[in-house]
Structure formats: structure tokens, C-alpha cells
Design a protein around this motif. Structure first.
Motif, PDB file in Angstrom:
ATOM      1  N   ARG B  17      13.973  23.531 -18.944  1.00 30.84           N
ATOM      2  CA  ARG B  17      13.537  22.184 -18.511  1.00 30.84           C
ATOM      3  C   ARG B  17      12.582  22.647 -17.363  1.00 30.84           C
ATOM      4  O   ARG B  17      12.710  23.780 -17.035  1.00 30.84           O
ATOM      5  CB  ARG B  17      14.624  21.356 -17.913  1.00 30.84           C
ATOM      6  N   HIS B  19      10.909  21.210 -14.020  1.00 36.92           N
ATOM      7  CA  HIS B  19      11.470  20.176 -12.734  1.00 36.92           C
ATOM      8  C   HIS B  19      10.240  19.092 -12.688  1.00 36.92           C
ATOM      9  O   HIS B  19       9.220  19.470 -12.705  1.00 36.92           O
ATOM     10  CB  HIS B  19      11.357  21.261 -11.545  1.00 36.92           C
ATOM     11  N   PRO B  20      10.891  17.955 -12.751  1.00 36.07           N
ATOM     12  CA  PRO B  20       9.625  16.855 -12.967  1.00 36.07           C
ATOM     13  C   PRO B  20       9.061  16.592 -11.465  1.00 36.07           C
ATOM     14  O   PRO B  20       7.624  16.327 -11.750  1.00 36.07           O
ATOM     15  CB  PRO B  20      10.829  15.698 -12.870  1.00 36.07           C
ATOM     16  N   VAL B  21       9.188  17.340 -10.432  1.00 34.98           N
ATOM     17  CA  VAL B  21       8.403  17.067  -9.292  1.00 34.98           C
ATOM     18  C   VAL B  21       7.703  18.372  -9.256  1.00 34.98           C
ATOM     19  O   VAL B  21       6.551  18.340  -9.146  1.00 34.98           O
ATOM     20  CB  VAL B  21       9.504  16.606  -8.074  1.00 34.98           C
ATOM     21  N   MET B  26      13.269  25.336 -14.527  1.00 37.00           N
ATOM     22  CA  MET B  26      14.627  25.171 -14.084  1.00 37.00           C
ATOM     23  C   MET B  26      15.287  26.162 -15.129  1.00 37.00           C
ATOM     24  O   MET B  26      15.892  25.920 -16.114  1.00 37.00           O
ATOM     25  CB  MET B  26      14.937  23.985 -14.132  1.00 37.00           C
TER      26      MET B  26
ATOM     27  N   GLU C  69      29.053  23.165  -8.269  1.00 40.69           N
ATOM     28  CA  GLU C  69      27.834  22.473  -8.053  1.00 40.69           C
ATOM     29  C   GLU C  69      27.721  21.542  -6.566  1.00 40.69           C
ATOM     30  O   GLU C  69      27.120  21.759  -5.569  1.00 40.69           O
ATOM     31  CB  GLU C  69      27.632  21.355  -9.157  1.00 40.69           C
ATOM     32  N   PHE C 193      18.850  14.257 -15.183  1.00 39.90           N
ATOM     33  CA  PHE C 193      18.200  15.510 -13.925  1.00 39.90           C
ATOM     34  C   PHE C 193      17.383  14.710 -13.016  1.00 39.90           C
ATOM     35  O   PHE C 193      16.651  13.546 -13.471  1.00 39.90           O
ATOM     36  CB  PHE C 193      17.437  16.437 -14.665  1.00 39.90           C
ATOM     37  N   PRO C 195      15.295  14.980  -9.075  1.00 44.79           N
ATOM     38  CA  PRO C 195      15.052  16.132  -8.052  1.00 44.79           C
ATOM     39  C   PRO C 195      16.010  15.950  -6.957  1.00 44.79           C
ATOM     40  O   PRO C 195      16.713  15.036  -6.769  1.00 44.79           O
ATOM     41  CB  PRO C 195      13.607  15.564  -7.567  1.00 44.79           C
ATOM     42  N   GLN C 196      16.298  17.084  -6.496  1.00 42.56           N
ATOM     43  CA  GLN C 196      17.657  17.109  -5.621  1.00 42.56           C
ATOM     44  C   GLN C 196      17.522  16.217  -4.317  1.00 42.56           C
ATOM     45  O   GLN C 196      18.380  15.551  -3.765  1.00 42.56           O
ATOM     46  CB  GLN C 196      17.789  18.588  -5.073  1.00 42.56           C
ATOM     47  N   GLU C 234      21.424  19.030  -8.949  1.00 41.96           N
ATOM     48  CA  GLU C 234      20.505  18.037  -9.216  1.00 41.96           C
ATOM     49  C   GLU C 234      20.366  17.616 -10.634  1.00 41.96           C
ATOM     50  O   GLU C 234      19.290  17.367 -11.368  1.00 41.96           O
ATOM     51  CB  GLU C 234      19.024  19.251  -9.124  1.00 41.96           C
ATOM     52  N   GLU C 275      15.489  12.209 -16.092  1.00 43.80           N
ATOM     53  CA  GLU C 275      15.434  12.868 -17.318  1.00 43.80           C
ATOM     54  C   GLU C 275      16.570  13.179 -17.860  1.00 43.80           C
ATOM     55  O   GLU C 275      17.430  14.061 -17.389  1.00 43.80           O
ATOM     56  CB  GLU C 275      14.379  14.096 -17.151  1.00 43.80           C
TER      57      GLU C 275
END
Ligand SMILES: Cc1cc2nc3c(=O)[nH]c(=O)nc-3n(C[C@H](O)[C@H](O)[C@H](O)COP(=O)(O)OP(=O)(O)OC[C@H]3O[C@@H](n4cnc5c(N)ncnc54)[C@H](O)[C@@H]3O)c2cc1C
Ligand SMILES: Cc1cc2nc3c(=O)[nH]c(=O)nc-3n(C[C@H](O)[C@H](O)[C@H](O)COP(=O)(O)OP(=O)(O)OC[C@H]3O[C@@H](n4cnc5c(N)ncnc54)[C@H](O)[C@@H]3O)c2cc1C
Ligand SMILES: Nc1ncnc2c1ncn2[C@@H]1O[C@H](COP(=O)(O)O)[C@@H](O)[C@H]1O
Lengths: 366, 284, 434
Positions: B17, B19-21, B26, C69, C193, C195-196, C234, C275
Motif C-alpha cells: 500500500r 500511504h495516501p498522504v 507502507m 497496535e 486505512f 493517515p495516523q 493507522e 482506503e
């Protein structure tokens, strides 16, 4: 690239942040070269496509663009050189020797290595074909330089370096790779990734014939036989002007007939997404995309294909992309030019019918 | 005969994957597999061994956990596994990788007998270059046979091998002298399943773990980042096309009408196409 | 070739199998563990809650390197109707303790880590190998296993069946019945998913702290079941599960339920922009104590989901799996030390020890719940609506006096279910709970 590239932006202190300091001995390396595959009396189109790209790089650098032709047969090579000039080469290096009639790694890499060491190009491009990849790997290792495989984009940066961009991680990302302190900077590029430059009939250039001392007796690898692919149409998919392709949205292998029917009504070729190969619905050489064929048709019709990134990179060069998909949010609509939210299994036959009718009416009228 | 197969442990790219940002990979939790192309090489090597006798050594360069890949290969039937692992190798590009692997093959030869054939896969699914095989061949002076679809004959006495390989526009049948390096084409065979004794043996086998020194590599400057002429400058996501597809309305309309519309829009966008189609249809 | 013999074979490398294999190996036995997945965890649905206690008993210092996690500091329990939810949230800084009690985990990573400990302890693990059947001698005693690989059977003195809910090996070997739709739930789950930073903002989290939401109500359309949302580092694990029999009777696919749940106005903003990368469906044995199969016999014991050891009320499973796996193994080690055979008679000790532990005590406490829920669908459809209506009437300031509001709320309760029904429902739940 063996190791997957580290995520960007590269941290300071890593090599990517290093200054490009070209050792003195490479400063005399100049000009952009394209290796033009010539076999069985024919020039592989990828070489001509790369001349189009090489021209841009050479102009940016203010240097000459050279084609490299290796093979056997004076007249054929001469003809090929003309093609190279007419596609943008300023000069062509020709090596003509009977041992070079069929491609073999050993003599070919000897010859290309010798040319590189003698005439010192700064950029050397090859097609990412089975021949090009076989040859490029050997030559790069012999001259100990960097080689970037399967590039999709080439550019010259401010420091006169070749910036070679290629997909990585299954196509989900792109990376730009430099060869900092060795020369030549080598790259392979897949067929159909670069546009074919327009031919300029009558354009000529220089021809430099380079003599080599090769002896058949010294070459341990022998060609016993060459069996040309029987179904030559298969090889044409990459070069078809019109391509119709199907994906999992077709639901069953039988429905591929609608794809074939439309393709044949349009005089084009057909293919599909990777899952169709994995499911055994069609042969592997009909797969379009990153791990299949890159195509660059005038018209591409995708029926029941979601448009995953790995598929996308193989078709993005098409002039006009039409997507038929039942899901209005399918990613294919993000890069298609024209979209139809509809059942492909129904719409394909209707399209075939529409084109057939139009073409027969026209024929009667004409 | 002695056969060496180079295999690489790679992240299963189907499960990678981005990371979308931050647009970084990942990797956490992405399972690793043996590079699928290398399995064709391994199977071909095992077949060759089964036919003429001998041993198959699998070699990989990677982090310590790449041992899993070797163990898996042993479970499939290989005789011995060598893991080349050292921080000096980190960041290797294909040139540096082929240097280290070539040295390791040399060392393997000194330890267990010089290999007649070295196999690699056609390419990896992460590096995707198809360069490491030719690189090893060149460095070791092995006769290079890439994209091999079938081994037609091997004669250990005469030291010759004949193969069919994928070439541009057809299949080339070649013969050459041993030792040779073969990169195996995909789809040419089907990887076997090891038997119960195979997998039990693999689970207990001792994997040879070599660092640079153990592999006889003294020029560490030829390895890793320092030995890699290429540099990854930037990693980024493909730019999305600015405009979304224009839509041809299809809801509640007969397919014939939609098809007409689509055809008109195609000809409008590609004015020359209609005439061209006419010509092909008329059989010019 | 002479067949190799093991002291014990463990089928499966989930929490139960790993706990068993670890304990057996630490007890000095020659252990072979067989897993059909490509690696332990490969076949397991992703996110879950890990209860520290059960694992601590196996690996006291697991917090040092286990892939955890987030530790849970906030639990939300939501009663949902179609557009709203009434909830109880409990959040406490006390949960930010040195040795937190609950964690969210991703099973595929966690199982792999757990398995590495098992191998370090000396057990041999074979992956990509499916046990097809138990091997029995002429007296019907289990003496080993057959797998889908060539090369013969593998022999052992005892086989631990920790193969998960399907229990196919046990079934094929005639040790147990087929699964019944009334006793298993089908859960579907997705990993989303984010972003953290976004995730932490959305759930008001810092550091490794996490939130768990359990939800029930009309989201399951009257069927027995629950939905959940767990925060991972995340990503979010989002899922829903219902009894298979209910799903079949209602003709509803679990996926459509999950879709509805995700679109619910209380959930949608929590997962917006994420996502989706994984989708998985898995069975959960929720039949409770009454649905348990035989768990021991001549040369075999059953642990974890394969023994139907799941506490559906408290949504506990992996801890019962680990505990039963451990106790089964401890029993075997104990027998070996005393040089007793692993016959049915001696393995009965496993059942006795399990009864003395929380595992069977809890299983017995809630033995009636599954039936009550199944026979009283109103508990999960009518009540959430009533609760939501009541809450809304109560909180809406519209010029009506509070006394009238309360009377109206009560009236509507009585009208919808009747006093008798209300009391009856309360009694039923209370009895089942006791
Ligand atoms: C390393 C790697 C390399 C890959 N290389 C390639 C490659 O070279 N080429 C490639 O294609 N893929 C490749 N893939 C796979 C790729 O990621 C996708 O999985 C694949 O392209 C999906 O194929 P699809 O669109 O046919 O199927 P799906 O993704 O399943 O999509 C089917 C689509 O059809 C639509 N649909 C359903 N019914 C209908 C209907 N009746 N009418 C119209 N539409 C309908 C659906 O809405 C959906 O969008 C690769 C993947 C990896 C990991
Ligand atoms: C959606 C969902 C959410 C859950 N959430 C939680 C939670 O938050 N907390 C909690 O404590 N519990 C939870 N559970 C329950 C928990 O996952 C199970 O109780 C637990 O995994 C049981 O462990 P096990 O080892 O018995 O079985 P499993 O984890 O199912 O392991 C069985 C293993 O055996 C292998 N196997 C099966 N057959 C064979 C064979 N023939 N040969 C070889 N190998 C085989 C399988 O591949 C698998 O790896 C949840 C379950 C689901 C479905
Ligand atoms: N790190 C490595 N260890 C062992 N073999 C490798 C490694 N990297 C590449 N190879 C081999 O070289 C082949 C081509 O790899 P590549 O050039 O990266 O596409 C692979 O199929 C492997 O057989």
C-alpha cells in the motif's frame, strides 16, 4: 534496481543528496545514443521511437543524436541507417559483420562495449525488449555504469544529468533515478511508451562504419534454429491503432466474444486485463498493462475494466480512451476521456452493430 | 552436477500500500514471498538435478529474515541454502547486487564444487529490471542464456547445453558451453510441492549465513550504496489526470441509442478515423 | 523410510495452536505444528482485540516486542437505530497503565510474531500444509495425521486440534458433527486505512491509546449480531457479524449489512476518506456452551474455536483459545512427565482443568444467551428504536414540559411492547446473564 528505492524525499546525507561530481575521465563523454535493433532484415520500431525521445534529450544537451546499428548485410544496414536519419538521427554507427546476423549476447555485447569505449556517449538508450534487456545488462556490467530499466519518462536536469523515471512497487509509485558519477547513463524503455516521431523523408546524416575483429570460431554460443512466431497478429497488439479490451466485468469467458467482435468490426486488435490471463480466459500475450503490453493506439475501448494503476500505465498513451463500466466510481473514469456507465455485455454488441451499419452505409454511399 | 539458483525475497506487491498522504510505501505487515519468477528457475534446476543427479544450492542476498525464503526453497527440494547478509550490502542497485552475488557464487563453487549452471529468474517483481542475471554472468564469465523457455539438452561430458529462448519475434534455439547462466522465462514449468520429508528437513536445516567477509568479498566499496552508480532521487505517485471522463448518458436509454452516441463522439474526437475505417473495411 | 514420530502434533497456528505448541515445546516435548496458510496469520481476518492476561501467562514480557497496535483506553457501546445511536462511553486515563489490559492487534502480524516465539521454543512448524485427516490405529486411537503432501503420514502420541471454527479435520475423522447454522455467526470485516494524524484527531487519541466501538441494534435488521469498529495504529477494523441461520432466513448478505453500517450517519464520518484494503469473512462459533463438541478422546484434544470456546456476550475468543490451548498442552506435558498414555481416560484431565478455569465457568454462565437472543429478535430491533426515540424526546427542547415528556416516553414504551413484554424481556435477559 534490486533494492526497492527508499521512500522520498530522500533524507539529507543519503546518496540522493550527494553532489554530482563527475570524475575527470568521464568529462569527454558526449552525445546521445540509441541502440537500434536490426534483425531479420527489419528495424524494430522501438528504436525509432527512442530516436524521437533521444532527439529531445540531445537538443536539450546541445549534442548530437546517434543511432547504433549492429548486424550483418551491407544493404539492409544502409537502409536501416536511412530510416534512422529520417527519424531524427544525426549520425549512425554501423557495425556489419557476418557473426552478427542473429542476436547473440556475446558478440553483441563485445561490439557495443567497444563502441561505447571508443566513441564515449553520455547517454545510451535501448528498447526494453528481450534483446535490449539482455544486451543492456551485460554492457552496463562490463563498463561498470548505471542502468535504469523500463523507463516511462526521460528528461535532462539542470546538471545535464539524465533523469530516468520508471514505475516501482508494482506500478503504484514512480521513481526518478540518476546515474551520478559514471558514464554512459544507460536506460531501457519499453516499446510504445514513447511516441513514434514523424518521419522526415529525405533527411540524411553521417554514417560511421566501425570495423570489428570478430571470429565465429571464438564464439561458443551457436544459433541452431530460429522459429518465428506463427501467430504474428499476437505481436501486433502493441502496435494496433484500435484496441478493444475486456476485464472481469465481462463476467464470463464467453463474453469476450463481444470484445473480439467489436475489435474485428473496427479492424483493430483485442486484449484484456491481467485477471483474465490468470483465470485462463485468454493467453498471456494479450494482457495489457504494466506486466503485459504497453499500447498506444488511437482508440482504446475498455469494457468492464476497473482501471487499476497497473492497467492504467499500459494504456495511458492512447489518444482516446473510452471506458464502459457499471460502477460510476470506477477508477478508469479518472483517466478515460469518455465514459459510459452501462453493462458492457449489452453495450458492446450494440456498438459493434452501430459501427457495422455506419461502415456499410458509407460503403454503399461511396 | 552442481546448480546454483539465485532467489530473492520480495514484498508481495499485490498487498503493498502507498500511504495516501506521504506517498511512501507502507511495508508494515506486507507479507514477503519468493519472487514468483524465481520459482520457475528453481523448478527447472530441480528437474535438471533429478535428471542428471547432483545438488541444488539456493542463494539469496537480503536481510536476515530472507532466511525464510531459503527455507521455503529447501522445503520444495533444494539441497542447501546460502544467505548473503551484511550491512555493507544495503542499498545495492543491480550492479552492486550482481557483484555481491557473483562473489558468493564463486565462494559457493570453492566450497561445494564449481556450478555448471547458475539460474536466476527472468526478473524480480520489486526491482523489475532483469539486469542482475546478465550482471552475474558477465562478472563470472558464464555464457549467458536469458529468457529460456526450455532446456533441450545437456551433456556434462562434453560440457554443452542447448536451450530454446524467447527472442524478438520468435524462439531462438541456442547451444553453448558450460558453465552457463540461465534466466528462466515464466510459465515454463510448474513449481512442485515438497514431500513431508522435504519440509521436515527444511524446517530443521541449517542455513549458511555469510557476511561480506565470509563470502570472500574484500572490496566492500563495490557493494551497497557505495558500489551503486544509480541513485533514486525521488519517489512519487502518478499525477492524476486533471479531468474526469466526460460521460455519455446511458441510464434508461436503449443501448442502440447509447451506441450511436458513443460512435459519434469517437468520430468527433478522431475525425480521420471514419475514413480510415472505411478504407480498412473496403479491404485496402 | 522409517516414519518419524513426534510427541505431539498441533493442527493450526492460530492463538490456540500457538499457545499449545509453545507450552508443549517449553515442556520439553518434540512438537510438530502444521498450518495450512502460507504463514501463521495468513488465513486470519485482520483486526482484533487482544486480552493481555491470557498471553501474559504464556509470554510474560510480550509487550517488549509483540506487534501491538493500540492499547484500549475508551470503550463505546452503542445501541443503534437507523439514523442515531444511544451510547455509553467509558474512557479512563487509568487504562494508560504500564501493563495495559487490552490491545488492538492485526492478526496477520500478531500471529506471525507469536509463531516466531513458538519456533524459538523449539517446535517445528510446517506451513502451506493442510492436515486432511487423523490417522487412527485398529482400536480407533489417534496416532498421527495425514496431510495434503506426499511422503506419508506423520505419527504422534497425541494430536491437538486447534484448527479453528470449521473443525473439518475433527469432522472428517468422525470426532464431531458438522457446524450448524444456528450456532455460528458469519462476520465480515474490512480494514480501512487512514493517515495516523487524521485517525488520532478523529478519535481524540494520543500516543498508543485506542478506542473500541461495539454496536448493536437495528443495524443487524433484527438478527442476532453485533458490529464493531476498532482503532489500529493507522487503520480501522470495521465489521459486523450475524448468526448464519438468521442471515439465511432473512436472505441478507453480511456484506450488505456492513455496507449499511458504514453508511450509518454515526459511522460514516469516522471512516470518511479512508482506503479499504482488506476484506475478509470468517465464522465465529457463537453457539455457546451447549454447542460445544467433545473436546478430548483417545490421542486427541480440541482447543480454541474448534472447541466452540467463544464468549459472544463479551466478544472474547482469542483469550479462551490461548487459555484452552495452554491448558491442553499443560495436561499433555503433565501426562508425559508421569509417563501416562494420552488416552481418553487420562486426557479427561484437560476437561477438568478447563472447568476449573474461567474458560468453562464463563461458557456456562452465558449458556442460555444465544437461545434468548435468537428467540427474541425484539431485543435487538425494537429496543434500540425505543431507546433512541426516548433519548431524542428527552433532549429536544421544544417548549414542552419535562413531566409530559416523561409520560409520553413511558406510554410509547408500553404501547410498543406492553408491560408484560417489557418485564418478560428483562427477566429473560437477566436469567440468561446469571
Ligand atoms: C505487480 C502487479 C502487476 C499487475 N499487472 C497488471 C497488468 O499488467 N495488467 C492488468 O490489467 N492488471 C495488472 N495487475 C492487476 C491489477 O491490479 C488489477 O487487479 C486488474 O487490472 C483488475 O482487472 P479488472 O479491471 O478486469 O477487474 P476488476 O478490478 O475486478 O474490475 C472489474 C470492473 O468491471 C466492472 N463491471 C462489473 N460488471 C460490469 C458490467 N456488466 N459491465 C461493465 N462493467 C462491469 C466493475 O465495476 C469493475 O470496475 C497487476 C497487479 C500487480 C500487483
Ligand atoms: C470478525 C472477528 C472478530 C473477532 N474479534 C475478536 C476480538 O476482538 N477478540 C477476541 O478475543 N476474539 C475475537 N474473535 C475470535 C477469535 O478470532 C477466535 O476466537 C480465535 O482466533 C480462535 O483461535 P483458534 O486458534 O482456535 O482458531 P484460528 O485463529 O481460526 O486458527 C486456526 C488455524 O488453523 C489453521 N487450520 C485450519 N484447518 C487446518 C488444517 N486442516 N490443517 C492445518 N491448519 C489448519 C488455520 O489456517 C488457522 O491458522 C473474532 C473473530 C472474528 C471472526
Ligand atoms: N538480492 C538478490 N538475491 C538473490 N538473487 C537475486 C537478488 N536480486 C536479484 N536476484 C536474481 O536476479 C533476477 C533478476 O532480478 P532483477 O534484475 O532485480 O529483476 C531475479 O529473478 C533473481 O533470480
Amino acid at each position: 534496481m534490486t533494492t526497492p528505492p527508499k521512500p522520498a524525499p530522500a533524507a539529507a546525507g543519503s546518496r540522493a543528496g550527494m553532489k554530482k561530481e563527475l570524475p575527470e575521465r568521464f568529462k569527454s563523454y558526449q552525445h546521445v545514443w540509441v541502440f537500434i535493433e536490426y534483425e531479420h532484415g527489419e528495424v524494430h520500431p522501438v528504436g525509432l521511437e527512442l530516436l524521437g525521445e533521444g532527439r529531445k534529450l540531445a537538443d536539450k544537451l546541445g549534442v548530437e543524436l546517434a543511432g547504433v546499428l549492429v548486424g550483418a548485410g551491407r544493404e539492409g544496414l544502409r537502409q536501416a541507417a536511412v530510416e534512422a536519419w529520417e527519424h531524427g538521427a544525426d549520425l549512425v554507427y554501423v557495425v556489419d559483420h557476418p557473426t552478427l546476423e542473429h542476436y547473440r549476447n556475446d558478440p553483441y555485447s563485445q561490439v557495443l562495449t567497444e563502441l561505447v569505449n571508443t566513441y564515449k556517449p553520455e547517454v545510451l538508450l535501448l528498447g526494453a525488449t528481450v534483446l535490449g534487456r539482455d544486451l543492456a545488462g551485460s554492457v552496463a556490467t562490463t563498463v561498470l555504469t548505471g542502468l535504469t530499466a523500463d523507463c516511462t519518462e526521460l528528461a535532462i536536469d539542470d546538471d545535464r544529468c539524465l533523469a530516468a523515471t520508471r514505475p516501482t512497487f508494482g506500478g503504484s509509485l514512480l521513481c526518478t533515478i540518476f546515474t551520478l558519477n559514471t558514464r554512459p547513463q544507460m536506460a531501457t524503455i519499453r516499446p510504445r511508451v514513447m511516441a513514434m516521431p514523424p518521419r522526415q523523408p529525405g533527411r540524411t546524416g553521417r554514417l560511421i562504419e566501425h570495423k570489428v575483429a570478430l571470429h565465429e570460431a571464438d564464439i561458443v554460443t551457436k544459433v541452431l534454429r530460429f522459429v518465428a512466431d506463427r501467430d504474428s497478429s499476437k505481436a501486433q497488439l502493441a502496435y494496433a491503432d484500435i484496441v478493444v479490451a475486456g476485464g472481469l466485468g465481462l463476467r464470463s469467458p464467453e463474453n469476450l466474444q463481444h470484445v473480439r467482435a467489436l475489435a474485428s468490426a473496427l479492424g483493430g486488435d483485442w486484449g484484456g486485463s491481467r485477471p483474465l490471463v490468470q483465470k485462463g480466459w485468454m493467453p498471456a500475450d494479450r494482457q495489457i498493462g504494466q506486466t503485459g503490453k504497453t499500447i498506444r493506439p488511437k482508440l482504446y475501448i475498455a469494457a468492464g475494466i476497473s482501471g487499476a494503476i497497473q492497467h492504467r500505465v499500459g494504456v495511458e498513451g492512447a489518444d482516446l480512451i473510452i471506458a464502459i463500466n457499471t460502477d460510476p466510481h470506477a477508477p478508469i473514469f479518472d483517466f478515460a476521456h469518455l465514459g459510459i456507465v452501462a453493462d458492457a455485455v449489452e453495450l458492446l454488441p450494440a456498438l459493434t452493430e452501430a459501427f457495422r451499419k455506419r461502415l456499410s452505409v458509407n460503403r454503399l454511399a461511396g | 552436477m552442481h546448480i546454483v539458483v539465485c532467489i530473492k525475497q520480495v514484498p508481495d506487491s499485490a498487498q503493498i500500500r502507498v500511504h495516501p498522504v506521504t506517498n511512501t510505501i507502507m511495508r508494515q505487515g506486507v507479507p514477503t514471498i519468493i519472487n514468483p519468477y524465481d520459482l520457475f528457475a528453481l523448478e527447472e534446476a530441480l528437474r535438471l538435478r533429478d535428471k542428471v543427479g547432483g545438488e541444488v544450492t539456493v542463494l539469496t542476498m537480503g536481510p536476515p529474515m530472507a532466511e525464510d525464503a531459503l527455507r521455503k526453497a529447501l522445503g520444495i527440494g533444494a539441497n542447501r541454502g546460502v544467505l548473503l547478509t551484511d550491512r555493507f550490502f544495503a542499498g545495492s542497485d543491480t550492479l552492486a547486487t550482481s557483484f555481491a552475488l557473483a562473489q558468493a557464487v564463486r565462494k559457493i563453487g570453492e566450497t561445494w564444487g564449481a556450478p555448471e549452471v547458475v539460474f536466476t529468474g527472468k526478473q524480480t517483481i520489486d526491482g523489475d529490471t532483469a539486469q542482475v542475471g546478465p550482471g552475474i554472468a558477465r562478472r563470472l564469465g558464464l555464457n549467458q542464456l536469458t529468457y529460456v523457455a526450455a532446456i533441450n539438452a545437456i551433456d556434462l561430458e562434453a560440457g554443452t547445453i542447448a536451450v530454446a529462448r524467447r527472442a524478438e519475434g520468435g524462439v531462438q534455439e541456442l547451444s553453448t558451453k558450460l558453465p552457463a547462466l540461465i534466466t528462466m522465462l515464466e510459465g515454463t514449468n510448474e513449481i512442485r510441492r515438497g514431500t513431508v520429508p522435504d519440509v521436515l528437513r527444511a524446517a530443521r536445516a541449517k542455513i549458511e549465513v555469510w557476511n561480506a567477509a565470509a563470502a570472500g568479498i574484500t572490496e566492500v566499496g563495490m557493494c551497497g550504496l557505495r558500489g551503486s552508480p544509480t541513485v533514486v532521487k525521488r519517489v512519487f505517485a502518478p499525477t492524476p489526470r486533471a479531468a474526469k471522463a466526460e460521460q455519455v448518458e446511458a441510464k434508461d436509454r436503449p443501448y442502440e441509442a447509447v451506441a450511436e452516441d458513443v460512435m459519434e463522439r469517437i468520430f468527433a474526437a478522431q475525425p480521420a478515423m471514419e475514413a480510415e475505417l472505411m478504407r480498412t473495411a473496403a479491404g485496402y | 523410510m522409517a516414519q518419524e514420530r513426534f510427541d505431539a502434533i498441533v493442527v493450526g497456528a492460530g492463538p490456540a495452536g500457538n499457545a499449545a505448541a509453545l507450552t508443549l515445546a517449553k515442556g520439553g516435548l518434540k512438537v510438530l505444528q502444521i498450518e495450512r496458510g502460507e504463514y501463521p496469520g495468513a488465513k486470519n481476518v485482520q483486526g482484533a482485540i487482544l486480552y493481555a492476561d491470557a498471553l501474559e501467562k504464556l509470554i510474560p514480557d510480550f509487550r517488549d516486542d509483540a506487534p501491538l497496535e493500540r492499547h484500549v483506553i475508551e470503550q463505546r457501546i452503542w445501541m443503534m437505530d437507523d439514523t442515531s445511536h444511544t451510547g455509553m462511553h467509558y474512557r479512563s486515563d487509568d487504562f494508560n497503565e504500564e501493563r495495559p489490559n487490552r490491545y488492538t492487534i492485526l492478526r496477520s502480524q500478531f500471529d506471525r510474531w507469536f509463531s516466531s516465539k513458538v519456533r524459538e521454543a523449539g517446535a517445528i512448524l510446517l506451513c502451506e500444509t493442510t492436515v486432511t485427516e487423523l490417522l487412527k490405529d485398529s482400536r480407533d486411537r489417534v496416532i498421527g495425521v495425514l496431510t495434503d503432501r506426499h511422503g506419508g503420514p506423520i505419527l504422534a502420541d497425541v494430536v491437538v486440534l486447534s484448527e479453528g471454527v470449521n473443525g473439518l479435520v475433527g469432522q472428517r475423522s468422525g470426532l464431531r458433527d458438522e457446524l450448524k447454522p444456528k450456532t455460528v455467526a458469519l462476520a465480515v470485516k474490512e480494514t480501512h486505512f487512514l493517515p495516523q494524524e487524521v485517525l488520532e484527531n478523529r478519535f481524540n487519541l494520543t500516543g498508543d491509546a485506542g478506542v473500541v466501538i461495539e454496536a448493536m441494534g437495528t443495524i443487524t435488521q433484527g438478527m442476532t449480531g453485533t458490529a464493531f469498529l476498532y482503532t489500529n495504529r493507522e487503520s480501522l477494523s470495521v465489521g459486523i457479524g450475524c448468526m448464519v441461520a438468521d442471515l439465511a432466513a432473512a436472505g441478507v448478505t453480511p456484506y450488505s449489512l456492513l455496507d449499511r453500517f458504514k453508511r450509518h450517519p454515526s459511522i460514516a464520518p469516522l471512516i470518511a476518506g479512508s482506503e479499504v484494503k482488506e476484506y475478509a469473512a470468517h465464522l465465529i462459533p457463537e453457539g455457546g456452551y451447549n454447542a460445544m463438541p467433545e473436546i478430548f478422546g483417545d490421542g486427541w484434544v480440541v482447543a480454541g474455536d474448534a472447541a466452540h470456546l467463544v464468549n459472544s456476550v463479551h466478544r472474547e475468543g482469542s483469550n479462551l483459545a490461548m487459555t484452552s490451548g495452554r491448558i491442553a498442552a499443560e495436561t499433555i506435558v503433565w501426562l508425559k512427565r508421569r509417563r501416562e498414555p494420552c488416552t481418553k481416560e487420562y486426557l479427561a484431565e484437560y476437561h477438568r482443568r478447563l472447568e476449573a478455569s474461567f474458560v468453562l465457568k464463563d461458557m456456562k454462565k452465558y449458556r442460555k444467551i444465544p437461545d434468548v437472543l435468537h428467540n427474541n429478535p425484539q431485543l435487538l430491533s425494537l429496543y434500540p428504536r425505543l431507546l433512541s426515540n426516548a433519548a431524542q424526546a428527552f433532549f429536544r427542547v421544544d417548549g414542552q414540559d419535562k413531566k409530559t415528556k416523561e409520560t409520553q416516553i413511558l406510554k410509547s414504551l408500553r404501547k410498543q411492547r406492553g408491560i408484560g413484554g417489557l418485564i418478560g424481556d428483562a427477566m429473560k435477559m437477566a436469567r440468561a446473564w446469571r
